[in-house]
Write a protein that holds these residues in place. Sequence first.
Motif, PDB file in Angstrom:
ATOM      1  N   GLY A  73       0.946  -1.239   0.141  1.00 27.50           N
ATOM      2  CA  GLY A  73       0.103  -0.155   0.197  1.00 27.50           C
ATOM      3  C   GLY A  73       0.754   1.197  -0.036  1.00 27.50           C
ATOM      4  N   ALA A  75       1.631   3.180  -2.380  1.00 27.67           N
ATOM      5  CA  ALA A  75       1.022   4.023  -3.166  1.00 27.67           C
ATOM      6  C   ALA A  75      -0.092   5.043  -2.300  1.00 27.67           C
ATOM      7  N   SER A  76      -0.844   4.389  -1.660  1.00 23.46           N
ATOM      8  CA  SER A  76      -2.022   5.029  -0.940  1.00 23.46           C
ATOM      9  C   SER A  76      -1.674   5.807   0.376  1.00 23.46           C
ATOM     10  N   TRP A  77      -0.360   5.479   0.934  1.00 22.36           N
ATOM     11  CA  TRP A  77       0.058   6.057   2.342  1.00 22.36           C
ATOM     12  C   TRP A  77       0.274   7.574   1.969  1.00 22.36           C
ATOM     13  N   THR A  78      -0.301   8.486   2.750  1.00 23.22           N
ATOM     14  CA  THR A  78       0.098   9.926   2.747  1.00 23.22           C
ATOM     15  C   THR A  78       0.881  10.557   3.839  1.00 23.22           C
ATOM     16  N   ASP A  82      -2.101   9.299   8.229  1.00 22.95           N
ATOM     17  CA  ASP A  82      -2.761   8.464   7.657  1.00 22.95           C
ATOM     18  C   ASP A  82      -2.861   7.068   8.335  1.00 22.95           C
ATOM     19  N   THR A 208      -7.775   0.685   6.065  1.00 22.23           N
ATOM     20  CA  THR A 208      -8.361   0.813   4.841  1.00 22.23           C
ATOM     21  C   THR A 208      -9.183   2.240   5.023  1.00 22.23           C
ATOM     22  N   ASP A 209      -9.634   3.009   3.959  1.00 18.99           N
ATOM     23  CA  ASP A 209     -10.426   4.052   4.136  1.00 18.99           C
ATOM     24  C   ASP A 209     -11.713   3.637   3.839  1.00 18.99           C
ATOM     25  N   GLU A 214      -6.364  -1.446   2.312  1.00 20.32           N
ATOM     26  CA  GLU A 214      -5.383  -1.036   1.286  1.00 20.32           C
ATOM     27  C   GLU A 214      -3.783  -0.944   1.702  1.00 20.32           C
ATOM     28  N   LEU A 215      -3.194  -0.919   2.850  1.00 22.42           N
ATOM     29  CA  LEU A 215      -1.933  -1.093   3.279  1.00 22.42           C
ATOM     30  C   LEU A 215      -1.673  -1.952   4.361  1.00 22.42           C
TER      31      LEU A 215
END
Length: 779
Positions: A73, A75-78, A82, A208-209, A214-215
């Motif tokens: 994940g 790519a999705s981690w900000t 997050d 996950t959101d 997601e990660l």
Amino acid sequence: MSSKKWLFVGIFGLFSLSLAMAAPPAVHPTTGEPLVITCFRGTPTAIDGDLSDWNLDAMTPAVLNTMEQLHSGQASWTGPADCSAEFYVLWDDEKIYMAVIVKDDKLSMNKTDGNIWNADCVEIFFSTTNAVAGHDEHYQYGFNANNQTWNWCNMDTAGQSAIDYLQVVSTRTADGYICEASIEYGRMLSLDFSAGNAIGFHPVIDDTDNGDRELQMTWTGREAHDQSLGYGHLILSPDPAIPPELSRYPVPEQGAVDVPTDTVLSWSPGKFAASHDVYFGTVFDDVNDATRADPKGVLLSQGQTATTYDPPGALDYGQTYYWRVDEVNGAPDFTIFKGDVWSFTAEPIGYPVENIIATTNGASEEGSGPEKTIDGSGLDAADRHSAAATDMWLADAPEGEALYIQYEFDRLYKLHEMLVWNYNVQFEMILGFGLKDVTVQYSEDGENWMVLGDVEFARGVSMAGYAANTVVDLGGIAARYVRLTVKSGWGMLGQFGLSEVRFLFVPVQAREPRPADGAAEVDLDTLLSWRAARDAASHEVYFGSNPDELSLVGSVAQAAFAPDALLFGSTYYWRIDAVGDDVWTGNLWSFSTQAYRVIEGFESYTDDIDAGEAIFDTWLDGWVNNTGSTVGYLETPFAEQTVVYGGRQSMPLQYDNTASPFYSEAERTFGAPQDWTSNGADSLSLYFRGNGTNAPQMLYVAIEDSAGQTATVSYGDPEAVLATEWQQWRIPYTDLAGVNLSRVQTMYIGLGNRSAPTAGGAGTVYIDDIGYGRPAAAD
């Protein structure tokens, strides 16, 4: 370490030799630092999602907050807001506790049961310290902010189930959530939760959101189950979690009861303390709130340098005391660090007599015999009695005689008081079965009786929750028997009864022996000590190996005595008579001494090569003596930490007798000659075992004294080194004739034939707990 071994490590250092053996902890994927945290001792007040009862400032968490710790994940981690987490851990005698502080900008827990990993979830792995592939050597638990739990992997059962020994309570925060959890570690049968041990540990966060996971972020940065390079380590500490600047380890310990009235307070200082302020009193708020500016009468010592404090005068019997030690820095700031408030309760004036036999001359009701008055039946935790007739004694007086109930103790006591709960059924106020006028007699031998006096017992209250309402002052009489003779009751029906009686005695005999009564494997240098008898001017010490013929070996004012040299493998008996206005004969105690004193337990070796503390720096092998031996491993940990007889380490000795010189030997030369003949020693002892894949070879031991004389003895069965269970080898000193065992210089342990080498096989044998002494005589 020899240059040869350094060379070998350099060549083969890239190959992992840790597979299926204890492995070093994994390292942080960003910093490269070992992933090791200390698990301090402690018990949260409650598992409630509130961490105010955790001393988090004194603890180092496992932190998951970097990109490199994302297994999936990326790519999705900000960033940490997050998804990130801090994991704190504590442990006590039953449970390991986890406080997980999670940052998560959007919560989503839309999965249940074994699928909770596929949304926002915390996963915890406890494991062996081996580096292994697959799911064979770890336990996997999960929980989330909805307090859902699951067990996926379990080394002892199939896993994949809900469990009742994992408790979690969560709270939501402005930027995520907190999970406070506990787990009964006794359910993890394959792991040893003992102080000083390392437990494999791998914390994980799923996020996950919306929808599926997601990660996944892990402590090692590897997939959660990937133990092939090891997990991080939890080091189980015996110490509490206390900030380094604070005082700690109070004596008496926090919450102690039955503390002697002449006790001296002590503590361990904070790391930076130059002096100490001691607050002491009987009111918690005073001790807690007092300062140098407002001492409230409880700042009894300011700026002292000693870490002990002797309260003025004797403590009051049964009183609870509170105390606090503030640590004060030196110049230039002289910062004061307020300490925790500790408490203890001083010993009572009298203690309950426990071993009592109750008899009567009356005809008791069935199920309501005299034993009901001393068995605690009907009493609750607050010593309040029931109103149930089956919890009480009731009897008819014998014809033509006065009714009595008699109590026999297990020995002579100095009696302080008798507490009485009278008969107490619901209609007692009408029936009047309770005793009223009673004559109290006592005797030391059951034949010669003395009258203490006549006493009136207060009436029962006819309802449950009845507290003792008669206290008879026994005035310190010396008695083994007490008889209560009934003169009258509170009614006119001819039956009489009691609910409960309790006798309190003054402890005028020595007690609490150290070594404890019946203790085994007691050190030969032990000091005999005991809790002093109250009001004793001195104590007479009787000691010997025959319980029927003890000798008076000393008279001491203090409660300690050093006996003459003790012998290995022997049982000793002792008794302490307290001498004051009277002489109170003590109980007979015993202990057995250790059979062997450790010469080498392999516990002191570390992985610090630069300091010369590795096992092969002391036990030299083929790299130095040119035999076929290799001591220890080529990667840390150098000593064996899984195949162990006692303690936490043993010596792995690899042998290869397929090439010249056809024998393998490890040797240790002592810095000064060793005396192995003291305290009646007559033999050596060591423990050994194989790993099941060895070639048979003869195990031998050689001893060399300071004059260069050597004796060698072989085990006798070359197949013994194949066994995978520990075996004790006892070597009588008669087998080591010609060597001065009071001047031992070097010890050799080898495999093969030292004097006439012939080609043989190769393998590994483990050695542990080498000692000298004498086995205990057979019963």
